[in-house]
Write a protein that holds these residues in place. Structure first.
Motif, PDB file in Angstrom:
ATOM      1  N   GLN A 116       0.789  -1.554  -0.078  1.00 57.19           N
ATOM      2  CA  GLN A 116      -0.033  -0.081  -0.399  1.00 57.19           C
ATOM      3  C   GLN A 116       0.762   1.295   0.257  1.00 57.19           C
ATOM      4  O   GLN A 116       0.249   2.363  -0.889  1.00 57.19           O
ATOM      5  CB  GLN A 116      -0.998  -0.081   1.358  1.00 57.19           C
ATOM      6  CG  GLN A 116      -1.988  -1.080   1.357  1.00 57.19           C
ATOM      7  CD  GLN A 116      -2.888  -0.956   2.177  1.00 57.19           C
ATOM      8  OE1 GLN A 116      -2.835   0.197   3.528  1.00 57.19           O
ATOM      9  NE2 GLN A 116      -4.245  -1.924   2.847  1.00 57.19           N
ATOM     10  N   ARG A 117       2.109   0.997   1.243  1.00 54.98           N
ATOM     11  CA  ARG A 117       3.189   2.644   0.746  1.00 54.98           C
ATOM     12  C   ARG A 117       3.097   2.957  -0.584  1.00 54.98           C
ATOM     13  O   ARG A 117       3.397   3.775  -1.113  1.00 54.98           O
ATOM     14  CB  ARG A 117       4.173   2.145   1.620  1.00 54.98           C
ATOM     15  CG  ARG A 117       4.632   3.670   2.213  1.00 54.98           C
ATOM     16  CD  ARG A 117       5.398   3.712   3.384  1.00 54.98           C
ATOM     17  NE  ARG A 117       6.808   2.614   3.399  1.00 54.98           N
ATOM     18  CZ  ARG A 117       6.403   0.960   3.859  1.00 54.98           C
ATOM     19  NH1 ARG A 117       5.624   0.989   5.512  1.00 54.98           N
ATOM     20  NH2 ARG A 117       7.028  -0.198   3.513  1.00 54.98           N
ATOM     21  N   GLU A 118       3.753   1.692  -1.091  1.00 53.29           N
ATOM     22  CA  GLU A 118       5.019   1.890  -2.318  1.00 53.29           C
ATOM     23  C   GLU A 118       3.606   2.292  -3.356  1.00 53.29           C
ATOM     24  O   GLU A 118       3.963   2.920  -4.058  1.00 53.29           O
ATOM     25  CB  GLU A 118       5.056   0.219  -2.921  1.00 53.29           C
ATOM     26  CG  GLU A 118       5.665   0.502  -4.521  1.00 53.29           C
ATOM     27  CD  GLU A 118       6.020  -0.995  -4.216  1.00 53.29           C
ATOM     28  OE1 GLU A 118       7.634  -1.921  -4.892  1.00 53.29           O
ATOM     29  OE2 GLU A 118       5.490  -2.191  -4.363  1.00 53.29           O
ATOM     30  N   ALA A 119       2.411   1.825  -3.134  1.00 53.89           N
ATOM     31  CA  ALA A 119       1.409   2.219  -4.634  1.00 53.89           C
ATOM     32  C   ALA A 119       1.298   3.538  -4.139  1.00 53.89           C
ATOM     33  O   ALA A 119       0.813   4.610  -5.166  1.00 53.89           O
ATOM     34  CB  ALA A 119       0.220   1.334  -4.362  1.00 53.89           C
ATOM     35  N   LEU A 120       0.808   3.957  -3.306  1.00 52.17           N
ATOM     36  CA  LEU A 120       0.413   5.517  -2.410  1.00 52.17           C
ATOM     37  C   LEU A 120       2.021   6.720  -2.757  1.00 52.17           C
ATOM     38  O   LEU A 120       1.378   7.127  -3.017  1.00 52.17           O
ATOM     39  CB  LEU A 120       0.346   5.588  -1.082  1.00 52.17           C
ATOM     40  CG  LEU A 120       0.180   6.702  -0.709  1.00 52.17           C
ATOM     41  CD1 LEU A 120      -1.494   7.838  -1.092  1.00 52.17           C
ATOM     42  CD2 LEU A 120      -0.286   6.948   0.836  1.00 52.17           C
ATOM     43  N   LEU A 121       2.861   6.285  -2.942  1.00 55.65           N
ATOM     44  CA  LEU A 121       4.347   6.532  -3.194  1.00 55.65           C
ATOM     45  C   LEU A 121       4.277   6.680  -4.344  1.00 55.65           C
ATOM     46  O   LEU A 121       4.047   8.436  -4.689  1.00 55.65           O
ATOM     47  CB  LEU A 121       4.916   6.383  -2.472  1.00 55.65           C
ATOM     48  CG  LEU A 121       5.146   5.997  -0.863  1.00 55.65           C
ATOM     49  CD1 LEU A 121       6.712   6.122  -0.116  1.00 55.65           C
ATOM     50  CD2 LEU A 121       4.661   8.202  -0.632  1.00 55.65           C
ATOM     51  N   SER A 129       1.300   7.783 -12.836  1.00 51.23           N
ATOM     52  CA  SER A 129      -0.319   7.225 -13.226  1.00 51.23           C
ATOM     53  C   SER A 129      -0.581   6.306 -12.824  1.00 51.23           C
ATOM     54  O   SER A 129       0.612   4.987 -12.391  1.00 51.23           O
ATOM     55  CB  SER A 129      -0.673   6.908 -14.555  1.00 51.23           C
ATOM     56  OG  SER A 129      -0.067   5.957 -15.952  1.00 51.23           O
ATOM     57  N   TYR A 130      -1.481   5.627 -12.664  1.00 50.97           N
ATOM     58  CA  TYR A 130      -2.359   4.335 -11.816  1.00 50.97           C
ATOM     59  C   TYR A 130      -1.661   3.282 -12.979  1.00 50.97           C
ATOM     60  O   TYR A 130      -1.283   2.280 -12.712  1.00 50.97           O
ATOM     61  CB  TYR A 130      -4.014   3.804 -12.533  1.00 50.97           C
ATOM     62  CG  TYR A 130      -4.215   5.181 -10.350  1.00 50.97           C
ATOM     63  CD1 TYR A 130      -3.804   4.445  -9.203  1.00 50.97           C
ATOM     64  CD2 TYR A 130      -5.240   5.424 -11.341  1.00 50.97           C
ATOM     65  CE1 TYR A 130      -4.184   5.143  -8.561  1.00 50.97           C
ATOM     66  CE2 TYR A 130      -6.207   6.328 -10.491  1.00 50.97           C
ATOM     67  CZ  TYR A 130      -5.345   6.052  -8.578  1.00 50.97           C
ATOM     68  OH  TYR A 130      -6.388   6.633  -8.097  1.00 50.97           O
ATOM     69  N   GLU A 131      -1.735   3.609 -14.552  1.00 47.58           N
ATOM     70  CA  GLU A 131      -1.308   2.812 -15.201  1.00 47.58           C
ATOM     71  C   GLU A 131       0.731   2.099 -14.848  1.00 47.58           C
ATOM     72  O   GLU A 131       0.621   0.894 -15.030  1.00 47.58           O
ATOM     73  CB  GLU A 131      -0.997   2.827 -16.344  1.00 47.58           C
ATOM     74  CG  GLU A 131      -2.505   2.741 -16.980  1.00 47.58           C
ATOM     75  CD  GLU A 131      -3.601   4.154 -16.872  1.00 47.58           C
ATOM     76  OE1 GLU A 131      -3.258   5.241 -15.763  1.00 47.58           O
ATOM     77  OE2 GLU A 131      -5.156   3.333 -16.478  1.00 47.58           O
ATOM     78  N   ILE A 136       5.217  -0.910 -12.744  1.00 47.72           N
ATOM     79  CA  ILE A 136       6.602  -0.369 -12.418  1.00 47.72           C
ATOM     80  C   ILE A 136       6.461  -1.781 -11.060  1.00 47.72           C
ATOM     81  O   ILE A 136       6.750  -2.663 -11.017  1.00 47.72           O
ATOM     82  CB  ILE A 136       6.429   0.923 -11.283  1.00 47.72           C
ATOM     83  CG1 ILE A 136       7.031   1.847 -12.401  1.00 47.72           C
ATOM     84  CG2 ILE A 136       7.401   0.548 -10.045  1.00 47.72           C
ATOM     85  CD1 ILE A 136       6.690   3.406 -12.109  1.00 47.72           C
ATOM     86  N   CYS A 137       5.173  -2.093 -10.490  1.00 45.86           N
ATOM     87  CA  CYS A 137       4.726  -2.695  -9.693  1.00 45.86           C
ATOM     88  C   CYS A 137       4.926  -4.434  -9.900  1.00 45.86           C
ATOM     89  O   CYS A 137       4.533  -5.816  -9.169  1.00 45.86           O
ATOM     90  CB  CYS A 137       3.435  -2.388  -8.487  1.00 45.86           C
ATOM     91  SG  CYS A 137       3.750  -1.061  -7.745  1.00 45.86           S
ATOM     92  N   GLY A 138       4.683  -3.961 -11.197  1.00 45.25           N
ATOM     93  CA  GLY A 138       3.680  -5.920 -12.027  1.00 45.25           C
ATOM     94  C   GLY A 138       3.239  -6.336 -11.555  1.00 45.25           C
ATOM     95  O   GLY A 138       2.308  -7.212 -11.524  1.00 45.25           O
ATOM     96  N   CYS A 139       1.637  -5.662 -11.537  1.00 49.02           N
ATOM     97  CA  CYS A 139       0.465  -5.974 -10.861  1.00 49.02           C
ATOM     98  C   CYS A 139      -0.821  -5.633 -12.515  1.00 49.02           C
ATOM     99  O   CYS A 139      -0.390  -4.412 -12.646  1.00 49.02           O
ATOM    100  CB  CYS A 139      -0.079  -5.856  -9.650  1.00 49.02           C
ATOM    101  SG  CYS A 139      -0.175  -4.059  -8.976  1.00 49.02           S
ATOM    102  N   ALA A 140      -1.946  -5.714 -11.217  1.00 50.86           N
ATOM    103  CA  ALA A 140      -2.822  -4.928 -12.714  1.00 50.86           C
ATOM    104  C   ALA A 140      -2.987  -3.533 -11.957  1.00 50.86           C
ATOM    105  O   ALA A 140      -2.957  -3.104 -11.146  1.00 50.86           O
ATOM    106  CB  ALA A 140      -4.113  -5.383 -12.457  1.00 50.86           C
ATOM    107  N   VAL A 141      -4.023  -3.283 -12.945  1.00 57.23           N
ATOM    108  CA  VAL A 141      -4.523  -1.434 -12.875  1.00 57.23           C
ATOM    109  C   VAL A 141      -5.358  -1.853 -11.689  1.00 57.23           C
ATOM    110  O   VAL A 141      -5.416  -0.784 -10.875  1.00 57.23           O
ATOM    111  CB  VAL A 141      -4.816  -0.812 -13.939  1.00 57.23           C
ATOM    112  CG1 VAL A 141      -5.607   0.562 -13.728  1.00 57.23           C
ATOM    113  CG2 VAL A 141      -4.084  -0.889 -15.409  1.00 57.23           C
ATOM    114  N   GLY A 142      -6.447  -2.262 -11.489  1.00 55.19           N
ATOM    115  CA  GLY A 142      -6.811  -2.841 -10.622  1.00 55.19           C
ATOM    116  C   GLY A 142      -6.378  -2.863  -9.306  1.00 55.19           C
ATOM    117  O   GLY A 142      -7.279  -2.301  -8.264  1.00 55.19           O
ATOM    118  N   THR A 143      -5.495  -3.107  -9.858  1.00 50.62           N
ATOM    119  CA  THR A 143      -4.955  -3.936  -7.795  1.00 50.62           C
ATOM    120  C   THR A 143      -4.605  -2.665  -7.244  1.00 50.62           C
ATOM    121  O   THR A 143      -4.516  -2.420  -6.133  1.00 50.62           O
ATOM    122  CB  THR A 143      -3.492  -4.546  -7.934  1.00 50.62           C
ATOM    123  OG1 THR A 143      -4.626  -5.964  -8.561  1.00 50.62           O
ATOM    124  CG2 THR A 143      -3.246  -4.952  -6.904  1.00 50.62           C
TER     125      THR A 143
END
Length: 182
Positions: A116-121, A129-131, A136-143
């Motif tokens: 969560q911290r990684e996504a928020l930062l 952008s979310y995309e 960068i995180c190697g996961c889906a945009v919805g995640t």
């Protein structure tokens, strides 16, 4: 410092004309007297630069004129506020509040789960952008959207913020400036 008596006499004879010139420049007798005094002080301090045989009065008038223009440039940036009323209207937000808020934010961020911290930062602080964050995180945009939403909600709880929009958005001063521009 001692100066030649003939130079001193030339200065004294030029003083009434210097004063009249200073009054014509400043339109204020007190400021003119100060200007003449400063001119004479500078002239005495720099008497070694005076060329004997040249016009002492012209030299003094040049010093006075230069002092006046220097003072004028300085005063142009100043606001006259003899009674302090203007200064009383000025206000600056205290700086320590921002430091304390930042410390609180750092502590709350440290308590978030890593994902969560990684996504928020990535989205909130780095401006991705979310995309881009998903890539960068190697996961889906919805995640990423879900992680950012959960991180914001948890951060608000940790920092005891009631209204997330009001507390995390621009302050009232910034909002009014933005509305004035729009």
């Amino acid at each position: 410092m001692t100066i030649d008596s003939s130079l001193r006499d030339h200065m004294l004879r030029a003083t009434p004309n210097l004063r009249a010139f200073a009054i014509s420049l400043t339109s204020n007798v007190d400021r003119a007297d100060d200007l003449v005094q400063e001119t004479l002080v500078r002239a005495i301090a720099n008497i070694h630069r005076f060329q004997p045989g040249t016009n002492m009065q012209a030299w003094l008038f040049t010093i006075l004129r230069n002092l006046f223009h220097s003072e004028y440039r300085k005063r142009r940036r100043e606001v006259e506020d003899a009674d302090g009323k203007y200064a009383a209207t000025l206000a600056v937000q205290p700086a320590q509040g921002a430091h304390l808020d930042f410390d609180d934010l750092q502590k709350a961020l440290a308590r978030l789960p890593h994902d969560q911290r990684e996504a928020l930062l990535l989205v909130g602080a780095s401006g991705f952008s979310y995309e881009q964050a998903a890539e960068i995180c190697g996961c889906a945009v919805g995640t990423i959207k879900s992680r950012v939403n959960r991180a914001r909600t948890r951060l608000a709880e940790l920092m005891r913020l009631e209204d997330l929009e009001e507390e995390l958005g621009p302050d009232r001063l910034t909002l009014s400036a933005l509305q004035a521009v729009a």
